[in-house]
Motif scaffolding. Structure first.
Motif, PDB file in Angstrom:
ATOM      1  N   VAL A 199       0.753  -1.353  -0.045  1.00  0.00           N
ATOM      2  CA  VAL A 199       0.257   0.020   0.015  1.00  0.00           C
ATOM      3  C   VAL A 199       0.756   1.269  -0.047  1.00  0.00           C
ATOM      4  O   VAL A 199       0.714   2.218  -0.667  1.00  0.00           O
ATOM      5  CB  VAL A 199      -0.887   0.099   1.400  1.00  0.00           C
ATOM      6  N   GLN A 200       2.001   1.215   0.782  1.00  0.00           N
ATOM      7  CA  GLN A 200       2.775   2.482   0.830  1.00  0.00           C
ATOM      8  C   GLN A 200       3.542   2.686  -0.516  1.00  0.00           C
ATOM      9  O   GLN A 200       3.835   3.699  -1.066  1.00  0.00           O
ATOM     10  CB  GLN A 200       3.889   2.407   1.911  1.00  0.00           C
ATOM     11  N   MET A 201       3.976   1.559  -1.265  1.00  0.00           N
ATOM     12  CA  MET A 201       4.557   1.461  -2.658  1.00  0.00           C
ATOM     13  C   MET A 201       3.344   2.089  -3.535  1.00  0.00           C
ATOM     14  O   MET A 201       3.719   2.901  -4.380  1.00  0.00           O
ATOM     15  CB  MET A 201       5.051   0.159  -2.913  1.00  0.00           C
ATOM     16  N   ALA A 202       2.354   1.709  -3.394  1.00  0.00           N
ATOM     17  CA  ALA A 202       1.186   2.097  -4.200  1.00  0.00           C
ATOM     18  C   ALA A 202       0.988   3.700  -4.025  1.00  0.00           C
ATOM     19  O   ALA A 202       0.826   4.574  -5.113  1.00  0.00           O
ATOM     20  CB  ALA A 202      -0.282   1.346  -3.875  1.00  0.00           C
ATOM     21  N   GLU A 203       1.005   4.185  -2.794  1.00  0.00           N
ATOM     22  CA  GLU A 203       0.871   5.736  -2.462  1.00  0.00           C
ATOM     23  C   GLU A 203       2.292   6.324  -3.262  1.00  0.00           C
ATOM     24  O   GLU A 203       1.934   7.451  -3.657  1.00  0.00           O
ATOM     25  CB  GLU A 203       0.946   5.782  -1.106  1.00  0.00           C
ATOM     26  N   GLU A 204       3.087   5.876  -3.342  1.00  0.00           N
ATOM     27  CA  GLU A 204       4.472   6.294  -3.718  1.00  0.00           C
ATOM     28  C   GLU A 204       4.137   6.450  -5.267  1.00  0.00           C
ATOM     29  O   GLU A 204       4.590   7.341  -5.888  1.00  0.00           O
ATOM     30  CB  GLU A 204       5.728   5.609  -3.607  1.00  0.00           C
ATOM     31  N   TYR A 205       3.593   5.385  -6.022  1.00  0.00           N
ATOM     32  CA  TYR A 205       3.528   5.245  -7.422  1.00  0.00           C
ATOM     33  C   TYR A 205       2.414   6.534  -7.712  1.00  0.00           C
ATOM     34  O   TYR A 205       2.810   6.966  -8.668  1.00  0.00           O
ATOM     35  CB  TYR A 205       3.081   4.086  -7.846  1.00  0.00           C
ATOM     36  N   HIS A 206       1.388   6.596  -7.017  1.00  0.00           N
ATOM     37  CA  HIS A 206       0.416   7.550  -6.966  1.00  0.00           C
ATOM     38  C   HIS A 206       1.002   8.963  -7.124  1.00  0.00           C
ATOM     39  O   HIS A 206       0.583   9.687  -7.585  1.00  0.00           O
ATOM     40  CB  HIS A 206      -0.781   7.448  -5.973  1.00  0.00           C
ATOM     41  N   GLN A 207       1.771   9.213  -5.935  1.00  0.00           N
ATOM     42  CA  GLN A 207       2.341  10.443  -5.924  1.00  0.00           C
ATOM     43  C   GLN A 207       3.472  10.861  -7.128  1.00  0.00           C
ATOM     44  O   GLN A 207       3.524  12.025  -7.514  1.00  0.00           O
ATOM     45  CB  GLN A 207       3.261  10.645  -4.505  1.00  0.00           C
ATOM     46  N   ALA A 208       4.173   9.786  -7.787  1.00  0.00           N
ATOM     47  CA  ALA A 208       4.935   9.971  -8.804  1.00  0.00           C
ATOM     48  C   ALA A 208       3.953   9.969 -10.004  1.00  0.00           C
ATOM     49  O   ALA A 208       4.845   9.923 -11.058  1.00  0.00           O
ATOM     50  CB  ALA A 208       6.052   8.784  -8.763  1.00  0.00           C
ATOM     51  N   ASN A 209       2.860  10.170 -10.120  1.00  0.00           N
ATOM     52  CA  ASN A 209       1.968  10.206 -11.318  1.00  0.00           C
ATOM     53  C   ASN A 209       1.906   8.787 -12.229  1.00  0.00           C
ATOM     54  O   ASN A 209       1.823   8.959 -13.214  1.00  0.00           O
ATOM     55  CB  ASN A 209       2.202  11.559 -12.225  1.00  0.00           C
ATOM     56  N   ASP A 210       2.194   7.816 -11.399  1.00  0.00           N
ATOM     57  CA  ASP A 210       2.138   6.436 -12.133  1.00  0.00           C
ATOM     58  C   ASP A 210       1.027   5.697 -11.441  1.00  0.00           C
ATOM     59  O   ASP A 210       1.156   4.662 -10.923  1.00  0.00           O
ATOM     60  CB  ASP A 210       3.504   5.756 -12.035  1.00  0.00           C
ATOM     61  N   SER A 211      -0.221   6.134 -11.862  1.00  0.00           N
ATOM     62  CA  SER A 211      -1.397   5.496 -11.062  1.00  0.00           C
ATOM     63  C   SER A 211      -1.609   4.073 -11.639  1.00  0.00           C
ATOM     64  O   SER A 211      -2.341   3.476 -10.679  1.00  0.00           O
ATOM     65  CB  SER A 211      -2.595   6.492 -11.409  1.00  0.00           C
ATOM     66  N   SER A 212      -1.255   4.032 -12.859  1.00  0.00           N
ATOM     67  CA  SER A 212      -1.677   2.399 -13.233  1.00  0.00           C
ATOM     68  C   SER A 212      -0.856   1.307 -12.550  1.00  0.00           C
ATOM     69  O   SER A 212      -1.455   0.367 -12.198  1.00  0.00           O
ATOM     70  CB  SER A 212      -1.253   2.317 -14.883  1.00  0.00           C
ATOM     71  N   LYS A 213       0.312   1.684 -12.139  1.00  0.00           N
ATOM     72  CA  LYS A 213       1.094   0.824 -11.170  1.00  0.00           C
ATOM     73  C   LYS A 213       0.600   0.619  -9.862  1.00  0.00           C
ATOM     74  O   LYS A 213       0.539  -0.324  -9.221  1.00  0.00           O
ATOM     75  CB  LYS A 213       2.642   0.947 -11.370  1.00  0.00           C
ATOM     76  N   ALA A 214       0.083   1.757  -9.297  1.00  0.00           N
ATOM     77  CA  ALA A 214      -0.310   1.982  -8.023  1.00  0.00           C
ATOM     78  C   ALA A 214      -1.869   1.189  -8.027  1.00  0.00           C
ATOM     79  O   ALA A 214      -1.816   0.203  -7.080  1.00  0.00           O
ATOM     80  CB  ALA A 214      -0.635   3.415  -7.627  1.00  0.00           C
ATOM     81  N   LEU A 215      -2.473   1.246  -9.177  1.00  0.00           N
ATOM     82  CA  LEU A 215      -3.797   0.566  -9.165  1.00  0.00           C
ATOM     83  C   LEU A 215      -3.526  -1.022  -9.217  1.00  0.00           C
ATOM     84  O   LEU A 215      -4.176  -1.708  -8.599  1.00  0.00           O
ATOM     85  CB  LEU A 215      -4.734   0.981 -10.362  1.00  0.00           C
TER      86      LEU A 215
END
Length: 1127
Positions: free
Chosen positions: A456-472
């Motif tokens: 989940v923390q890694m997904a938040e980091e992806y989301h903050q890096a504007n890589d929402s597809s990997k976060a999803l």
């Protein structure tokens, strides 16, 4: 500044394993294959069991790094820094401890003198290049033959001469025979000797460093104490002396902590401390001391955790801490890879996790303290990666002071570091790999919950890096587990982030699924949020872009809006949402109304849909899928009034279909339920797909099913507690062709028991293709299959019968017609049996205006109990009706079978006979069975009798099996054929008598009427028999003949002795007793014949009184007695 340089990490030369450097000259690897193979043997494919060395191929123009001028005194010397950045790489790559000169020279070379002089000049030139360095020189002669100086006197002299000419010790001269088979072995031995020479170089260098300590003082040279101890530790590492190296590194770290630190020099001290700590921890792990390594690392962190440095550069402190944890995690993981065991509570994943947390804190503090930083005017960070000392600032190189020399320049340098931190550093590229490493470690050591938290923390980091597809993608993996384990609060947070990611990427399928889940009761979200998400779904159905999620940056909203517009502007193909993996606001249960249906019945399917949202939800269609595609088009509901799902209620939809005749005996399963939202042709059409009846996947784990069945009474709605019937079996049509079975429930073993089946056709049409199957139940034990025979009347005479009669065709029967068929069952063992009678036929029915041929099946089980009908015991008796077990060859005796009836019904014995062995024959050709056509009831007994004899050629003193007694019988008053039962006859012991005596006498006599009596004495032996005959006197007879006589009977001959008896008394009179004695001098004869005479000679004869003249009664009695044989 260089893009790849990280000012908070360790330099690459520090992390490189330090091995002794050995230079090799004289090898022409490009032109000479021999030299190339020698170089590859040293440098390539080095296993861990070989001596750790670093070989470097030196060119002929090799030059050593220049030496700095030796300092005579350190009294006025002020060091500029702690550790020089070029010192480690100098000893790793540039200053060889040993230079090995290779030369092709054999001891018997014709040009020995010229090559010796050339070699001496090359060695001298090499020593000139080495200059004042203490690097050693060794000489290796590459020879084609195997020759050792100790074994060849001339070679030894030449070797001594060569060492003298080159000014080398004898231990520095080596011979390397070039042999493809043994080159690697020679190389390994040679490198062991070279390593000893190379290590003496580092030992001398360490002594030189120790010699400087006498010139140092703790007032001005505290930095040199740290530097010298580090050099000693590193030189001992090059010597492969890890214990001594750890000792010096520990002293070096202690001296470093004694240094006074300020905000100005703290960064340099931290970097040097990181280098020393790395060395200590790596060596501890190498020595299998993991606890010492972990303790050292914890002390290291505790020492510097509170030394944060200047507030303007607080992010540097967290960057340094993050790197420390990452480096230790790498060292720990390398040790585990080599073989160090790790446990669930102590493994590298914890250090990677902490490194990621400090990296996040680094970014957070950097954004706080660097809000108003502007672009620098000058580049004060130029050359940051090429400073003379580790950890110094690029705007004041070579200055280790407690206070900055220039305050203004110091402030400008700090601003440039701040600008570099926020503008040029991609923090996400640092944080995400740390999370990934931690996740892999926690997965390896089976810590699933920590792993999911990090994902989940890694997904938040992806989301903050504007890589929402990997976060999803990450969130989808995590939310599955949260749903299964009912972590609703965690699922709510993850769904909120996943909904933002789905919006940012315009992922229509994921957006719909998460939105329906967001609207459910499981997620702990407010009613306003649920309504907002529902409104966004309605906008999508109307072809409008959804509103952005709260907290979405403006630039992301712009990009997402364009993506949604482009998606909705084109014709969107229907999307399918897998509801089995979600806990949405819509729940489905599909169930058959019963688990079994006949083929002529209508199958009912009930679909229950529960809407847990606040308002009504309308569907456009609901369909149920089965494993038989032919029914799917009929399990569809499209009427809008039935598809309005009221809030908080369960809506039931009833569907039905008529099964096909081809599916009789098959099982129809519910494979899925599909509900459609949106009218076909609109902008968005979404299919909601449930696998199975709706309670599979996550739905099964997340349901509100009570933990104990007793709690089901507390549930008002049975939606969760009712188990859907997901499978239905299609049964054949209920048959109307009746049949009755007529049979005796108790069968007799070995008999053909008739089983009569009577049919009556009560169908409304002709029953055609009638087929009967009768036989042992398939679930019966295997031993009964071989002990049961079933057939029809036509198969009674067959010898190949089984336990089943399959598909016995019976044709057809008209309406109301009656008929019957008979089966026969033979039981070979007395045990209970279950027989199955299966009736199959076809009738024609009209369905929907067409004629359908409908199969019908009816089965009935028949229970049989088999019992033994009779018991047979057989005895062997003499002609005097006495039991005998020993019989002589040629002797007549009787076989007497006794039959006891145990049947519950009368049985009739139709005949009996003997099946005798080859050496046994029956006496008399007209003998008949004594039990023929005899009927016995339970408890009654019958006796049979046969006279047989053994062959005279039978082997004496051997047991002879007589054969079998065959008895033919059947159940009385039954039409079943008679069956035969064979009973084994007993065996007798064959005797051999050399003398055999037979008696010839009439069966009866008359008082005062002469009665002839004759004895025939035969010699069956191989020697002459001398016998003494004696006829005793009897009161009942007078006789004429020899009272005493001596006989000599030749072999295979016989003598006949006759007497004429004159009866004096009437009745069953005792005959005069004959005795025979064997002379002692007769060889091969038995000593006594009493046993033979007692068994073979008659003892009594029946004497009739004299008849009166013309008395017919006496005459008739005399005639009947004449037919008797009196013994």
């Amino acid at each position: 500044m260089e893009d790849e340089f990280d000012p908070y990490s360790l330099p690459p030369e520090v992390t490189t394993p330090p091995y002794a450097l050995i230079g090799m000259m004289g090898l022409d690897v490009a032109e000479k294959a021999t030299h190339k193979s020698v170089w590859e043997a040293f440098a390539l494919n080095r296993r861990t069991d070989r001596t750790p060395l670093h070989f470097r191929l030196l060119s002929p123009d090799f030059q050593m790094p220049p030496m700095k001028q030796k300092r005579q005194s350190y009294e006025w010397y002020i060091p500029k820094g702690i550790l020089k950045s070029n010192w480690i790489s100098k000893y790793l790559y540039h200053v060889p401890a040993l230079v090995v000169l290779f030369y092709d020279l054999d001891w018997n070379d014709n040009s020995w003198t010229e090559k010796k002089n050339d070699l001496a000049s090359k060695v001298q030139s090499l020593k000139t290049v080495l200059g004042s360095r203490n690097s050693r020189v060794a000489l290796v002669l590459i020879q084609s033959g195997i020759s050792v100086p100790g074994e060849d006197t001339g070679a030894a002299e030449k070797a001594a001469t060569l060492c003298t000419a080159c000014d080398l010790p004898a231990k520095h001269l080596f011979v390397l025979p070039h042999s493809d088979a043994h080159l690697l072995g020679y190389t390994v031995r040679l490198e062991n000797a070279l390593s000893e020479i190379a290590w003496t170089f580092y030992l001398g260098e360490a002594k030189g460093v120790r010699a400087h300590r006498d010139f140092l003082n703790k007032t001005n040279h505290t930095l040199l104490f740290v530097r010298h101890q580090f050099k000693l530790g590193f030189l001992n590492e090059l010597r492969n002396d890890s214990q001594t190296a750890i000792k010096h590194y520990a002293q070096c770290y202690h001296h470093l902590l004694d240094l006074r630190s300020t905000d100005t020099n703290l960064h340099e001290i931290r970097i040097v401390a990181a280098v020393i700590n790395y060395k200590i921890c790596r060596l501890d792990f190498a020595l299998n001391l993991p606890r010492d390594a972990i303790a050292q690392f914890r002390r290291h962190i505790d020492q510097f955790r509170q030394r944060t440095g200047p507030k303007e550069l607080i992010f540097e402190h967290y960057a340094w801490l993050s790197k420390q944890y990452q480096i230790f995690g790498d060292v720990f993981e390398e040790a585990v890879r080599i073989g160090l065991p790790a446990v669930q509570t102590q493994h590298p994943g914890f250090y990677y996790q902490q490194a990621a947390q400090y990296a996040v804190l680094r970014r957070k503090t950097a954004l706080q303290v660097c809000k108003e930083v502007s672009a620098p005017v000058s580049d004060l960070l130029e050359g940051w990666s090429k400073l003379e000392f580790y950890g110094q600032r690029p705007w004041r190189p070579g200055k280790h002071s407690l206070e900055p020399p220039e305050q203004q320049r110091e402030a400008e340098g700090i601003k440039e570091i701040q600008y570099h931190e926020v503008k040029e550093v991609n923090h996400s590229n640092t944080i995400i790999p740390l999370f990934s490493s931690a996740i892999s470690q926690f997965k390896k050591y089976r810590c699933p919950r920590i792993k999911r938290h990090l994902m989940v923390q890694m997904a938040e980091e992806y989301h903050q890096a504007n890589d929402s597809s990997k976060a999803l993608t990450l969130l989808n993996h995590v939310m599955w587990d949260y749903r299964s384990e009912k972590w609703w609060s965690l699922l709510s947070s993850a769904c909120t982030l996943a909904l933002q990611c789905a919006y940012n990427t315009a992922a229509l399928t994921e957006y719909f699924g998460i939105a329906l889940e967001f609207m459910g009761t499981k997620l702990l979200t407010s009613l306003e949020e649920k309504k907002r998400v529902h409104d966004n779904l309605m906008k999508l159905f109307s072809g409008q872009s959804p509103d952005p999620e709260p907290g979405t940056p403006a630039e992301v909203v712009t990009v997402a809006t364009e993506a949604w517009s482009a998606l909705l502007g084109s014709q969107v193909s229907p999307v399918t949402v897998d509801m089995t993996t979600l806990v949405p606001c819509l729940e489905v249960r599909a169930s058959f109304t019963r688990s079994q249906f006949h083929v002529d019945q209508e199958v009912g399917v009930t679909v229950k849909i529960r809407n847990s949202y606040l308002t009504s939800i309308s569907l456009s269609s609901v369909s149920v899928g089965t494993n038989s595609p032919s029914y799917n088009d009929r399990l569809l509901e499209t009427q809008p009034e039935k598809l309005v799902l009221l809030p908080g209620q369960v809506t039931e939809i009833h569907l039905s279909f008529v099964p096909l005749v081809e599916d009789v005996g098959k099982k129809v399963k519910v494979t899925g339920v599909r509900a459609q939202m949106g009218v076909p042709g609109s902008s968005v059409v979404v299919g909601l797909q449930w696998t199975g009846p709706g309670n599979e996947g996550v739905t099964m784990h997340a349901a509100n099913t009570p933990a104990f069945p007793e709690f089901s009474l507390l549930y008002k709605d049975n939606f969760d507690i009712s188990v859907p019937i997901a499978e239905m079996e299609v049964l054949p049509r209920q048959p109307r062709l009746e049949f009755k079975v007529d049979h005796d429930t108790t069968a007799l073993v070995w008999e053909w028991l008739p089983v009569k089946v009577h049919f009556t056709n009560n169908e409304e049409s002709i029953a055609s293709d009638i087929s009967l199957s009768f036989g042992l139940d398939p679930s019966s034990p295997v031993n009964l299959e071989h002990a049961t025979q079933v057939c029809t009347s036509s198969g009674l005479l067959s010898d190949k019968l089984g336990s089943q009669v399959n598909s016995f065709s019976y044709g057809e029967m008209g309406v109301g017609e009656q008929s019957s068929v008979t089966f026969y069952v033979k039981s070979l063992t007395a045990s209970d049996r279950i027989l199955t009678l299966k009736l199959e036929y076809t009738v024609s029915l009209s369905s929907g205006g067409s004629v359908v041929h409908c199969p019908c099946v009816s089965e009935k089980n028949i229970h049989l109990q088999a019992r033994i009908p009779f018991q047979v015991t057989v005895e062997t008796q003499s002609l005097k009706f006495e039991k005998v077990g020993r019989v002589a060859g040629g002797e007549n005796f009787l076989v007497v079978p006794k039959i006891k009836c145990t049947s519950h019904v009368p049985i009739t014995f139709t005949d009996s006979s003997l099946a005798l062995a080859n050496e046994v024959s029956q006496v008399g050709t007209e003998s008949k069975s004594q039990v023929m056509n005899t009927e016995l009831s339970e408890g009654e007994m019958g006796v049979d009798c046969f006279c047989i004899s053994l062959s005279k050629k039978s082997l004496p003193n051997s047991a002879l099996t007589l054969g079998q007694y065959v008895l033919y019988w059947k159940r009385s008053n039954s039409d079943s054929p008679a069956v035969s039962v064979s009973v084994g006859l007993p065996s007798v012991m064959v005797e051999h008598w050399g003398v055999w005596v037979e008696c010839e006498v009439a069966p009866q006599g008359t008082v005062r009427t002469p009665l002839p009596l004759a004895y025939t004495i035969s010699n069956h032996g191989a020697h002459t028999a001398e016998l003494a005959l004696n006829m005793q006197v009897s009161d009942a007879f007078m006789y004429a003949g020899h009272k005493e006589v001596r006989l000599r009977v030749l072999p295979s001959c016989s003598e006949r002795v006759t007497y004429t008896l004159y009866p004096l008394l009437a009745g069953n009179v005792h005959l005069p007793k004959l005795t025979l004695s064997v002379e002692s001098h007769s060889p091969g004869q038995p000593t006594s014949l009493d046993a033979l005479l007692a068994r073979t000679l008659p003892t009594h004869v029946y004497i009739m009184p004299q008849a009166k003249d013309n008395d017919p009664g006496i005459i008739s009695v005399t005639g009947r007695i004449s037919t008797m044989v009196v013994s």
